[in-house]
Design an enzyme around this catalytic site. Sequence first.
Site, PDB file in Angstrom:
ATOM      1  N   LYS A  43       0.809  -1.197   0.000  1.00 34.76           N
ATOM      2  CA  LYS A  43       0.000   0.000   0.000  1.00 34.76           C
ATOM      3  C   LYS A  43       0.856   1.266   0.000  1.00 34.76           C
ATOM      4  CE  LYS A  43      -3.394  -2.160   3.066  1.00 34.76           C
ATOM      5  NZ  LYS A  43      -3.929  -2.086   4.461  1.00 34.76           N
ATOM      6  N   GLY A  44       2.083   1.136   0.477  1.00 31.84           N
ATOM      7  CA  GLY A  44       2.911   2.301   0.806  1.00 31.84           C
ATOM      8  C   GLY A  44       3.098   3.343  -0.284  1.00 31.84           C
ATOM      9  N   GLU A  99       7.946   2.587  -6.270  1.00 34.48           N
ATOM     10  CA  GLU A  99       8.046   2.104  -4.884  1.00 34.48           C
ATOM     11  C   GLU A  99       8.140   3.262  -3.904  1.00 34.48           C
ATOM     12  OE1 GLU A  99       7.666  -0.098  -2.861  1.00 34.48           O
ATOM     13  OE2 GLU A  99       8.474  -2.064  -3.381  1.00 34.48           O
ATOM     14  N   ASP A 100       7.719   2.995  -2.686  1.00 36.80           N
ATOM     15  CA  ASP A 100       7.854   3.982  -1.620  1.00 36.80           C
ATOM     16  C   ASP A 100       9.266   3.952  -1.029  1.00 36.80           C
ATOM     17  OD1 ASP A 100       7.489   1.430  -0.636  1.00 36.80           O
ATOM     18  OD2 ASP A 100       5.986   1.969   0.852  1.00 36.80           O
ATOM     19  N   ASP A 103      14.515  -1.155   0.732  1.00 35.72           N
ATOM     20  CA  ASP A 103      15.224  -1.443   1.975  1.00 35.72           C
ATOM     21  C   ASP A 103      16.234  -2.563   1.695  1.00 35.72           C
ATOM     22  OD1 ASP A 103      15.735  -1.494   4.776  1.00 35.72           O
ATOM     23  OD2 ASP A 103      14.155  -2.942   5.115  1.00 35.72           O
ATOM     24  N   LYS A 131      16.852   3.212   1.295  1.00 34.39           N
ATOM     25  CA  LYS A 131      17.574   2.933   2.548  1.00 34.39           C
ATOM     26  C   LYS A 131      18.771   2.038   2.199  1.00 34.39           C
ATOM     27  CE  LYS A 131      14.804   1.911   6.114  1.00 34.39           C
ATOM     28  NZ  LYS A 131      14.134   0.981   7.074  1.00 34.39           N
ATOM     29  N   PHE A 152      13.642   3.299  10.868  1.00 30.72           N
ATOM     30  CA  PHE A 152      12.315   2.970  10.359  1.00 30.72           C
ATOM     31  C   PHE A 152      11.525   4.259  10.169  1.00 30.72           C
ATOM     32  CE2 PHE A 152       8.009   1.266  10.272  1.00 30.72           C
ATOM     33  CZ  PHE A 152       8.195   0.205   9.406  1.00 30.72           C
ATOM     34  N   ASP A 159       3.756   3.095   6.606  1.00 32.45           N
ATOM     35  CA  ASP A 159       3.052   2.785   7.857  1.00 32.45           C
ATOM     36  C   ASP A 159       3.927   2.067   8.870  1.00 32.45           C
ATOM     37  OD1 ASP A 159       3.274   0.245   6.471  1.00 32.45           O
ATOM     38  OD2 ASP A 159       1.797  -0.510   7.900  1.00 32.45           O
ATOM     39  N   ARG A 165       0.124   6.402   7.835  1.00 36.30           N
ATOM     40  CA  ARG A 165       0.191   6.584   6.371  1.00 36.30           C
ATOM     41  C   ARG A 165      -0.278   7.966   5.932  1.00 36.30           C
ATOM     42  NH1 ARG A 165       1.181   1.614   3.966  1.00 36.30           N
ATOM     43  NH2 ARG A 165       0.196  -0.215   4.905  1.00 36.30           N
TER      44      ARG A 165
HETATM   45  P1  5GP Z   1      12.584  -4.633   1.095  1.00 36.16           P
HETATM   46  O1  5GP Z   1      12.024  -5.850   0.417  1.00 36.16           O
HETATM   47  O2  5GP Z   1      13.350  -3.714   0.176  1.00 36.16           O
HETATM   48  O3  5GP Z   1      13.366  -4.995   2.326  1.00 36.16           O
HETATM   49  O4  5GP Z   1      11.376  -3.855   1.697  1.00 36.16           O
HETATM   50  C1  5GP Z   1      10.516  -3.132   0.944  1.00 36.16           C
HETATM   51  C2  5GP Z   1       9.248  -2.860   1.699  1.00 36.16           C
HETATM   52  O5  5GP Z   1       9.429  -2.931   3.130  1.00 36.16           O
HETATM   53  C3  5GP Z   1       8.767  -1.479   1.435  1.00 36.16           C
HETATM   54  O6  5GP Z   1       7.969  -1.411   0.280  1.00 36.16           O
HETATM   55  C4  5GP Z   1       8.002  -1.147   2.702  1.00 36.16           C
HETATM   56  O7  5GP Z   1       6.690  -1.641   2.595  1.00 36.16           O
HETATM   57  C5  5GP Z   1       8.737  -1.898   3.780  1.00 36.16           C
HETATM   58  N1  5GP Z   1       9.717  -1.054   4.472  1.00 36.16           N
HETATM   59  C6  5GP Z   1      11.065  -1.124   4.422  1.00 36.16           C
HETATM   60  N2  5GP Z   1      11.646  -0.175   5.166  1.00 36.16           N
HETATM   61  C7  5GP Z   1      10.632   0.537   5.708  1.00 36.16           C
HETATM   62  C8  5GP Z   1      10.582   1.675   6.569  1.00 36.16           C
HETATM   63  O8  5GP Z   1      11.570   2.265   7.016  1.00 36.16           O
HETATM   64  N3  5GP Z   1       9.335   2.117   6.902  1.00 36.16           N
HETATM   65  C9  5GP Z   1       8.198   1.535   6.448  1.00 36.16           C
HETATM   66  N4  5GP Z   1       7.043   2.051   6.839  1.00 36.16           N
HETATM   67  N5  5GP Z   1       8.208   0.461   5.618  1.00 36.16           N
HETATM   68  C10 5GP Z   1       9.408  -0.022   5.260  1.00 36.16           C
HETATM   69 MG    MG Z   2       6.207  -1.138  -0.207  1.00 37.24          MG
END
Ligand code: 5GP
Ligand code: MG
Length: 175
Positions: A43-44, A99-100, A103, A131, A152, A159, A165
């Site tokens: 949803k982000g 993407e939002d 990570d 990140k 975070f 969220d 959000r």
């Molecule tokens: P990844 O697969 O790159 O580790 O994570 C991607 C998803 O993890 C993002 O689309 C998001 O939904 C969530 N996520 C990763 N880091 C954060 C953060 O700092 N805050 C929030 N709210 N969501 C995060």
């Molecule tokens: Mg996401």
Amino acid sequence: MKSEPELSVLFTRDEIAAAVSRLAAEISRDYRGKNPLLIAVLKGSFVFLADLIRQLDFPLEIEFVRLSSYGGGAESSGRVRMAAGAAPRIRGRHVLVVEDIIDSGLTAAFLLDYLRRKKPASLKLCTLTDKEARRRIMVNIDYRGLTVPDKFIVGYGLDCDEKFRHLPDIYVLEQ
Ligand code: 5GP
Ligand code: MG
């Protein structure tokens, strides 16, 4: 006893707006006349997508996918799944994933791999926030908004357990 989470501003709405405008200019330069398909990850990304597309003044289409790598908490499980029913036509399209946050990179890597197998004409990645320090797998980011520290973050679509959000700025959540 559970203490209240503390929020401290990381990026103000003005800083976010400046980043979104810059990304919109870059995307316009590359996609005008190509009728791209923007695929946003729920949803982000919905707030970012809404602001971004209103600065793109050329024909485009949008689609949403839902993936889960997070349970309720702040740590990635490293597993991602495509939500049932999300089957936009990809073949031959210029696809831009929106993407939002990137990570670990696992979510984006999975989605890009999934989409690549559907033979798009082109496939690129746009993220509002990066990140970088947490990356576990290499992902090439074509359009990067803001670099965030290893904290975070919440707000502007992001969220924590479905909260925050709606906040117009981006905050670090101190837990
Ligand atoms: P990844 O697969 O790159 O580790 O994570 C991607 C998803 O993890 C993002 O689309 C998001 O939904 C969530 N996520 C990763 N880091 C954060 C953060 O700092 N805050 C929030 N709210 N969501 C995060
Ligand atoms: Mg996401």
